[in-house]
Enzyme design. Structure first.
Site, mmCIF file in Angstrom:
data_model
loop_
_atom_site.group_PDB
_atom_site.id
_atom_site.type_symbol
_atom_site.label_atom_id
_atom_site.label_comp_id
_atom_site.label_asym_id
_atom_site.label_seq_id
_atom_site.Cartn_x
_atom_site.Cartn_y
_atom_site.Cartn_z
ATOM 1 N N LYS A 45 31.523 -53.133 20.239
ATOM 2 C CA LYS A 45 30.062 -53.131 20.246
ATOM 3 C C LYS A 45 29.539 -53.926 19.052
ATOM 4 C CE LYS A 45 26.327 -49.682 20.614
ATOM 5 N NZ LYS A 45 26.055 -48.217 20.676
ATOM 6 N N SER A 122 23.332 -46.980 24.452
ATOM 7 C CA SER A 122 23.139 -48.322 23.929
ATOM 8 C C SER A 122 24.407 -49.187 23.965
ATOM 9 C CB SER A 122 22.648 -48.244 22.472
ATOM 10 O OG SER A 122 23.595 -47.587 21.642
ATOM 11 N N SER A 146 25.174 -42.585 23.868
ATOM 12 C CA SER A 146 25.250 -44.040 23.979
ATOM 13 C C SER A 146 26.579 -44.578 24.467
ATOM 14 C CB SER A 146 24.906 -44.682 22.631
ATOM 15 O OG SER A 146 23.530 -44.547 22.364
#
Length: 420
Positions: A45, A122, A146
């Site tokens: 990420k 996210s 997330s």
């Protein structure tokens, strides 16, 4: 399950269609010859630092933010022989659950080639990259769901680990008392191998699920109604666990999940505001519209409201520890729906994390598993929730569930994305 080469034309075209990666390669790996993750292609990420590489945290204002060190979690993957192929797209500053990033690109859910659907956030790009078999696994972070929300919408597996169990240095924070690091993969077994490396522990064998107690809630305890396909998946999973020897029983939470979701939102907003206040007041327009709205709301939140939410969190965490035995697992939905169309999502409405945010709030851990499909062929999911430090139990149950089902083996038809 062999991933596409990140240097291949197919990979590049597919990523262009799915917007999973914000930056790809050159691949980074250590000289380890026989590590536990030797040969694994892993994406990280865009909030994880990799020395010498840009980690923009999903926002244009950090477009030149080049890391001077490597996050401990990433280094542990490298030390185990993994190949880091690139950074994945994410929600701006990790502050959002639907996976939308208007400034840098919104990753597209790979399960629909006709309608652009959200991937969840996210850790949106990480889930898409795994679901599309671009990589074998990915690293994400989970503040309020997330990891679990995108893996649920994308039909893969993800683990929200116990708070502070995996070091978070070199990971750009959202709300430091809620953030956690965790793996995303096709299977619970792969998540277990990643967890062992990330947490530097051995997942001790647990006889599962024979004799294990699994709690379920009546739908009256749900914070929001769930789509019929989600409930059917949950009921089907319960039947499978019973056939495997588990003992299911009805339980009722000692708190209202919706209230925990609200309090968590207040505290996450307050921590994020404290972190970014100086930048926001210097240049409000450096932030996207949705982030501006969230920060404006956090700025207007009374200190007394924050104090009440903080005290309520302490009480709820203690209630959870006293109410839920450490040797039990809670079976519940991960999210209430399958992936909606991008143009139908209202960021100002009810958050996607109604079933996930409370776990971070009270200090638990959780594993999301693909558990079926709706009438449109979109994935739906279940999650297993446990007390802090019970990841091995969740992973053992997840492995047993996936040995008895094939939901995790289904693949999206990506001919529309590859041009074939």
């Amino acid at each position: 399950m062999k991933p596409l080469s990140p240097r291949s034309e197919a990979f590049a075209h597919q990523n262009d269609m799915l917007h999973a990666f914000v930056r790809v390669g050159p691949s980074r790996q250590s000289s380890v010859a026989h590590g536990a993750l030797q040969g694994w292609s892993i994406a990280i990420k865009d909030c994880f630092d990799l020395a010498g590489e840009i980690a923009s945290v999903g926002t244009p204002m950090f477009a030149a933010r080049r890391a001077t060190r490597t996050a401990t979690a990433v280094q542990r993957l490298l030390d185990a022989g993994a190949c880091i192929v690139g950074h994945t797209q994410m929600v701006e500053l990790a502050f959002g659950g639907w996976g939308i990033n208007a400034a840098l690109g919104t990753p597209r859910n790979p399960w629909d080639g006709r309608i652009v659907r959200v991937a969840g956030g996210s850790s949106s790009g990480s889930a898409v990259a795994v679901a599309a078999h671009m990589v074998r696994a990915a690293l994400g972070s989970d503040t309020a769901g997330s990891i679990r929300m995108p893996v649920a919408l994308c039909g893969v597996t993800g683990l929200k680990t116990t708070y502070a169990l995996i070091p978070e240095d070199g990971v750009f924070p959202l709300a430091s008392s809620y953030d956690s690091v965790g793996p995303i993969a096709q299977t619970a077994d792969d998540c277990a191998r990643l967890f062992e490396v990330l947490a530097q522990t051995n997942v001790a064998p647990i006889q599962a699920p024979s004799g294990m107690r699994i709690a379920v809630f009546d739908s009256a305890a749900y914070p929001v109604p769930v789509e019929s396909a989600v409930q059917q998946a949950l009921d089907g999973a319960a039947d499978i666990f019973v056939r495997l020897g588990a003992r299911l029983h009805k339980s009722a939470p000692p708190f209202a999940l919706a209230e925990l979701t609200r309090d968590a939102g207040t505290l996450i907003g307050a921590e994020a505001w404290a972190l970014h206040r100086a930048r926001f007041e210097l240049d409000t327009n450096a932030f996207g519209a949705d982030i501006q709205r969230r920060f404006e709301q956090a700025r207007l939140t009374e200190l007394s409201t924050i104090a009440v939410a903080r005290a309520a969190r302490v009480e709820a965490s203690e209630r959870f520890r006293q109410w839920f035995p450490a040797d039990e697992v809670l079976l519940m939905p991960t999210v209430h729906c399958s992936a909606p169309a991008l143009d139908s999502v209202d960021e100002r409405g009810s958050p996607l994390g109604q079933f996930t945010r409370w776990v971070n709030h009270v200090g638990g851990c959780a594993l999301s598993l693909p558990a079926g499909f709706d009438a449109l062929g979109l994935p739906v999911a279940i999650q297993l929730v446990g007390q802090a430090g019970t990841e091995a139990r969740l992973l053992a149950l997840g492995s047993a569930f996936q040995q008895a089902t094939d939901w995790h083996r289904r693949e999206p038809d990506l001919r529309w994305a590859t041009g074939s």
